[in-house]
Design a protein around this motif. Structure first.
Motif, PDB file in Angstrom:
ATOM      1  N   PRO A  13      -1.621   4.105 -30.490  1.00  0.00           N
ATOM      2  CA  PRO A  13      -0.792   5.029 -31.332  1.00  0.00           C
ATOM      3  C   PRO A  13      -0.860   4.630 -32.679  1.00  0.00           C
ATOM      4  O   PRO A  13       0.011   5.378 -33.513  1.00  0.00           O
ATOM      5  CB  PRO A  13       0.341   4.705 -30.669  1.00  0.00           C
ATOM      6  N   LYS A  14      -1.795   3.778 -33.111  1.00  0.00           N
ATOM      7  CA  LYS A  14      -1.664   2.880 -34.734  1.00  0.00           C
ATOM      8  C   LYS A  14      -2.038   3.593 -35.910  1.00  0.00           C
ATOM      9  O   LYS A  14      -1.469   3.485 -36.804  1.00  0.00           O
ATOM     10  CB  LYS A  14      -1.947   1.277 -34.474  1.00  0.00           C
TER      11      LYS A  14
ATOM     12  N   LEU B 212      -6.549  15.901 -36.892  1.00  0.00           N
ATOM     13  CA  LEU B 212      -5.966  17.275 -36.546  1.00  0.00           C
ATOM     14  C   LEU B 212      -6.151  18.076 -37.888  1.00  0.00           C
ATOM     15  O   LEU B 212      -6.016  19.393 -37.639  1.00  0.00           O
ATOM     16  CB  LEU B 212      -4.151  16.805 -36.718  1.00  0.00           C
ATOM     17  N   GLY B 213      -6.401  17.727 -39.146  1.00  0.00           N
ATOM     18  CA  GLY B 213      -6.861  18.602 -40.365  1.00  0.00           C
ATOM     19  C   GLY B 213      -8.226  19.266 -39.809  1.00  0.00           C
ATOM     20  O   GLY B 213      -8.415  20.230 -40.244  1.00  0.00           O
ATOM     21  N   LEU B 214      -9.166  18.562 -39.328  1.00  0.00           N
ATOM     22  CA  LEU B 214     -10.285  19.080 -38.742  1.00  0.00           C
ATOM     23  C   LEU B 214     -10.152  20.187 -37.672  1.00  0.00           C
ATOM     24  O   LEU B 214     -10.656  21.310 -37.618  1.00  0.00           O
ATOM     25  CB  LEU B 214     -11.262  17.989 -38.282  1.00  0.00           C
ATOM     26  N   TYR B 215      -9.152  19.890 -36.764  1.00  0.00           N
ATOM     27  CA  TYR B 215      -8.996  20.774 -35.517  1.00  0.00           C
ATOM     28  C   TYR B 215      -8.313  22.162 -36.074  1.00  0.00           C
ATOM     29  O   TYR B 215      -8.622  23.093 -35.500  1.00  0.00           O
ATOM     30  CB  TYR B 215      -8.037  19.950 -34.812  1.00  0.00           C
ATOM     31  N   PHE B 216      -7.512  21.999 -37.237  1.00  0.00           N
ATOM     32  CA  PHE B 216      -6.931  23.284 -37.493  1.00  0.00           C
ATOM     33  C   PHE B 216      -7.547  24.166 -38.243  1.00  0.00           C
ATOM     34  O   PHE B 216      -7.140  25.278 -38.550  1.00  0.00           O
ATOM     35  CB  PHE B 216      -5.540  22.857 -37.966  1.00  0.00           C
ATOM     36  N   LEU B 217      -8.768  23.789 -38.575  1.00  0.00           N
ATOM     37  CA  LEU B 217      -9.663  24.841 -39.353  1.00  0.00           C
ATOM     38  C   LEU B 217      -9.981  25.979 -38.647  1.00  0.00           C
ATOM     39  O   LEU B 217      -9.898  27.144 -39.277  1.00  0.00           O
ATOM     40  CB  LEU B 217     -10.928  24.220 -39.759  1.00  0.00           C
ATOM     41  N   SER B 218     -10.142  25.875 -37.414  1.00  0.00           N
ATOM     42  CA  SER B 218     -10.650  26.949 -36.547  1.00  0.00           C
ATOM     43  C   SER B 218     -10.443  26.710 -35.007  1.00  0.00           C
ATOM     44  O   SER B 218     -10.571  25.492 -34.915  1.00  0.00           O
ATOM     45  CB  SER B 218     -12.241  27.541 -36.654  1.00  0.00           C
ATOM     46  N   VAL B 219     -10.108  27.612 -34.256  1.00  0.00           N
ATOM     47  CA  VAL B 219      -9.929  27.476 -32.661  1.00  0.00           C
ATOM     48  C   VAL B 219     -11.404  27.528 -32.174  1.00  0.00           C
ATOM     49  O   VAL B 219     -11.127  27.337 -30.748  1.00  0.00           O
ATOM     50  CB  VAL B 219      -9.188  28.518 -32.199  1.00  0.00           C
TER      51      VAL B 219
ATOM     52  N   LEU C 213     -12.908   7.716 -28.576  1.00  0.00           N
ATOM     53  CA  LEU C 213     -12.202   8.150 -27.302  1.00  0.00           C
ATOM     54  C   LEU C 213     -10.872   8.419 -27.700  1.00  0.00           C
ATOM     55  O   LEU C 213     -10.353   9.416 -27.299  1.00  0.00           O
ATOM     56  CB  LEU C 213     -12.221   7.044 -26.355  1.00  0.00           C
ATOM     57  N   GLY C 214     -10.448   7.859 -28.836  1.00  0.00           N
ATOM     58  CA  GLY C 214      -8.967   8.052 -29.335  1.00  0.00           C
ATOM     59  C   GLY C 214      -9.159   9.376 -30.087  1.00  0.00           C
ATOM     60  O   GLY C 214      -7.963   9.962 -29.867  1.00  0.00           O
ATOM     61  N   GLN C 215     -10.022   9.762 -30.899  1.00  0.00           N
ATOM     62  CA  GLN C 215     -10.324  11.102 -31.697  1.00  0.00           C
ATOM     63  C   GLN C 215     -10.283  12.169 -30.544  1.00  0.00           C
ATOM     64  O   GLN C 215      -9.640  13.122 -30.659  1.00  0.00           O
ATOM     65  CB  GLN C 215     -11.232  10.891 -32.427  1.00  0.00           C
ATOM     66  N   LEU C 216     -11.069  11.789 -29.602  1.00  0.00           N
ATOM     67  CA  LEU C 216     -11.204  13.089 -28.714  1.00  0.00           C
ATOM     68  C   LEU C 216      -9.914  13.209 -27.745  1.00  0.00           C
ATOM     69  O   LEU C 216      -9.597  14.174 -27.537  1.00  0.00           O
ATOM     70  CB  LEU C 216     -12.266  12.675 -27.642  1.00  0.00           C
ATOM     71  N   THR C 217      -9.132  12.237 -27.765  1.00  0.00           N
ATOM     72  CA  THR C 217      -7.890  12.260 -26.878  1.00  0.00           C
ATOM     73  C   THR C 217      -6.832  13.068 -27.985  1.00  0.00           C
ATOM     74  O   THR C 217      -5.975  13.690 -27.435  1.00  0.00           O
ATOM     75  CB  THR C 217      -7.206  10.941 -26.726  1.00  0.00           C
TER      76      THR C 217
ATOM     77  N   ILE D 250      -5.125  10.065 -37.282  1.00  0.00           N
ATOM     78  CA  ILE D 250      -4.656  11.300 -36.310  1.00  0.00           C
ATOM     79  C   ILE D 250      -4.590  12.410 -37.243  1.00  0.00           C
ATOM     80  O   ILE D 250      -5.026  13.293 -36.812  1.00  0.00           O
ATOM     81  CB  ILE D 250      -3.330  10.776 -35.665  1.00  0.00           C
ATOM     82  N   LEU D 251      -3.790  12.156 -38.381  1.00  0.00           N
ATOM     83  CA  LEU D 251      -3.669  13.480 -39.284  1.00  0.00           C
ATOM     84  C   LEU D 251      -5.089  13.916 -39.620  1.00  0.00           C
ATOM     85  O   LEU D 251      -5.245  15.085 -39.944  1.00  0.00           O
ATOM     86  CB  LEU D 251      -2.473  13.039 -40.283  1.00  0.00           C
ATOM     87  N   PHE D 252      -5.925  12.978 -39.949  1.00  0.00           N
ATOM     88  CA  PHE D 252      -7.320  13.661 -40.549  1.00  0.00           C
ATOM     89  C   PHE D 252      -7.804  14.664 -39.557  1.00  0.00           C
ATOM     90  O   PHE D 252      -8.740  15.501 -39.765  1.00  0.00           O
ATOM     91  CB  PHE D 252      -8.210  12.419 -40.882  1.00  0.00           C
TER      92      PHE D 252
END
Length: 368
Positions: free
Chosen positions: A200-201, A210-217, A319-323, A206-208
Motif C-alpha cells: 500500500p505504500k 491509474l493515470g495510464l489506465y484511464f486513457l482508454s478502456v 505484480l503491484g502495478q498489475l494488482t 499508484i496514481l501514475f
C-alpha cells in the motif's frame, strides 16, 4: 465514487509528504570471544512515539504523528534517557536464542544532530550480550509493531542477510558463517518488498499507473504504456542500485509528481495513445526507477546477491502495478467501461482528481 476514493488522500495530506518515510531497521550483528554485538540503525522517534510500524505507510497518518513530530525536534541529549527507558521494556519482546536465551543490554546510543525536522533521522543503538556455552546457531525474534528489519551478519565468510517482518523469526543462523541465502531465497525475499512499495505504500506510483489506465478502456493502449513504463524503470532501477546513476531525491520526487500531472491532464484532452506520449512515459519510467532504487538503498542490498534481489524487487513492483490495474478494472472498467458516458463521468473526473493531487505534490515537494 472514484472522486471520493482518489480525493480522500488529498483531504488528509500531511504538512510535507516524504516518500518512503517508514523505513526498515538495519540490524548488524557480529560475534567475538563469546559475546554478541547487535547494532540497530533505526528511526527511534517512531518507536518512542508508540507508532505501530507493521502496517504503517507514513508516520504522518498515524494517531501518534504529533508526538512523533515533537520527538524529531529534540536533541540527542534529550532523547537518550527516553531511549534508555524504552529499550528496557522493548527488550522483553526482542529476543535472541543461541543455545538458550541471550540477555541483551543497551551499551551505546548515538543520535544525530537535529537536521531537517520534516525528515526521519536514523539513530544507532548498540546491544550486547554474552552467548551461552556451546552456542553454534543464533535465532532472532523481532518484536511485533516494530516494522521490518534487515538482519545482516558480519565478520564471517558467507554471512547471512535476511528480511524479517514485525513479529517474525529468523532462521537458525550459524555463528561461524555459511548461512548465505541462495539466489532463489533472495529473489523470494525481495518480491514482497517490491509489491509492498506499490501496495500500500506507493501512492504516487499508484496514481501514475491509474493515470495510464484511464486513457482508454481498450487493453492494447494500456499494455503498450505499461510495457514502456516497466522497461524504463527497470533500467534506472538497476543502474541506481549498482551506484552507476545517482540523482538527489529532492529532484526526482517533484519530477515524479509532475509525471502524474502530465498523464492525468492528457487523459482529459486525448482520446487515443499518441507516439509522443509513449516517449514521455519512457522518460517518466526512468524517473520512477530512480525512486525505486532509493528504496532499495534504504534496505541495504546483499552485495553478493544483487541480481536476484533486483529481480525479486522488480517482479514485486510489477505484480503491484498489475494488482492496481486489476482493482481499477474490477471496480470500474468491468461494470462501466462500455457505458457511452464512461469517459465523461468516470475517466475525466478521475484524471482531474489525480492531476490535482499531483499538482499539490509538485508545489509541496519544491516549495514546502
Amino acid at each position: 465514487m472514484i472522486l471520493v476514493l482518489l480525493s480522500s488522500p488529498l483531504l488528509s495530506l500531511p504538512k510535507r509528504t516524504q516518500a518512503h518515510e517508514v523505513t526498515p531497521t538495519i540490524a548488524d550483528f557480529s560475534v567475538a570471544e563469546g559475546d554478541i554485538t547487535l547494532t540497530l540503525a533505526m528511526n527511534v522517534e517512531a518507536f518512542l512515539a508508540g507508532i505501530d510500524l507493521d502496517g504503517q505507510v507514513d508516520t504522518d497518518t498515524s494517531d501518534q504523528s504529533t508526538d512523533y513530530d515533537l520527538l524529531r525536534g529534540m536533541s540527542g541529549d534529550e532523547l537518550t534517557p527516553m531511549v534508555t527507558l524504552f529499550v528496557e521494556d522493548w527488550l522483553q519482546a526482542l529476543s535472541l536464542d543461541a543455545n538458550g536465551g541471550v540477555l541483551l543490554r543497551l551499551t551505546k546510543v548515538q543520535i544525530p544532530e537535529i537536521g531537517d525536522p520534516t525528515l526521519p533521522r536514523l539513530s544507532s543503538l548498540t546491544l550486547s550480550g554474552e552467548l551461552n556455552e556451546g552456542a553454534a546457531f543464533l535465532q532472532l525474534h523481532w518484536p511485533l509493531r516494530s516494522g521490518a528489519v534487515v538482519l545482516r551478519q558480519n565478520g564471517v565468510e558467507d554471512p547471512y542477510t535476511g528480511y524479517i517482518l514485525g513479529g517474525g523469526v529468523s532462521p537458525a543462523i550459524p555463528l561461524q558463517g555459511g548461512a548465505v541465502q541462495t539466489p532463489l531465497e533472495v529473489f523470494t525475499d525481495y518480491v514482497p518488498v517490491g509489491f509492498d512499495h506499490i501496495l500500500p505504500k506507493g501512492l504516487d506510483h499508484i496514481l501514475f499507473v491509474l493515470g495510464l489506465y484511464f486513457l482508454s478502456v481498450r487493453m492494447r493502449p494500456l499494455l503498450w504504456q505499461i510495457t514502456c513504463f516497466t522497461v524504463a524503470h527497470s533500467i534506472t532501477l538497476a543502474l541506481g542500485a549498482f551506484g552507476l546513476v545517482q540523482i538527489d531525491p529532492a529532484i526526482v520526487e517533484p519530477l515524479i509528481a509532475a509525471s502524474i500531472v502530465f498523464v492525468a491532464v492528457e487523459n482529459i484532452f486525448a482520446r487515443r495513445l499518441h507516439s509522443w506520449r509513449m516517449a514521455l512515459i519512457f522518460g517518466f519510467g526512468l524517473l520512477h526507477g530512480l525512486g525505486f532504487a532509493t528504496v532499495l538503498g534504504e534496505f541495504g542490498l546483499p552485495q553478493d546477491q544483487m541480481v536476484p534481489a533486483l529481480l525479486g524487487f522488480n517482479v514485486g513492483v510489477e505484480l503491484g502495478q498489475l494488482t492496481v490495474i486489476a482493482l481499477a478494472y474490477g471496480a470500474l472498467g468491468y461494470w462501466f467501461g462500455k457505458h457511452p458516458k464512461y469517459r465523461g463521468r468516470v475517466a475525466i473526473p478521475a484524471s482531474l482528481t489525480i492531476a490535482l493531487i499531483g499538482s499539490y505534490w509538485v508545489v509541496e515537494r519544491v516549495f514546502l
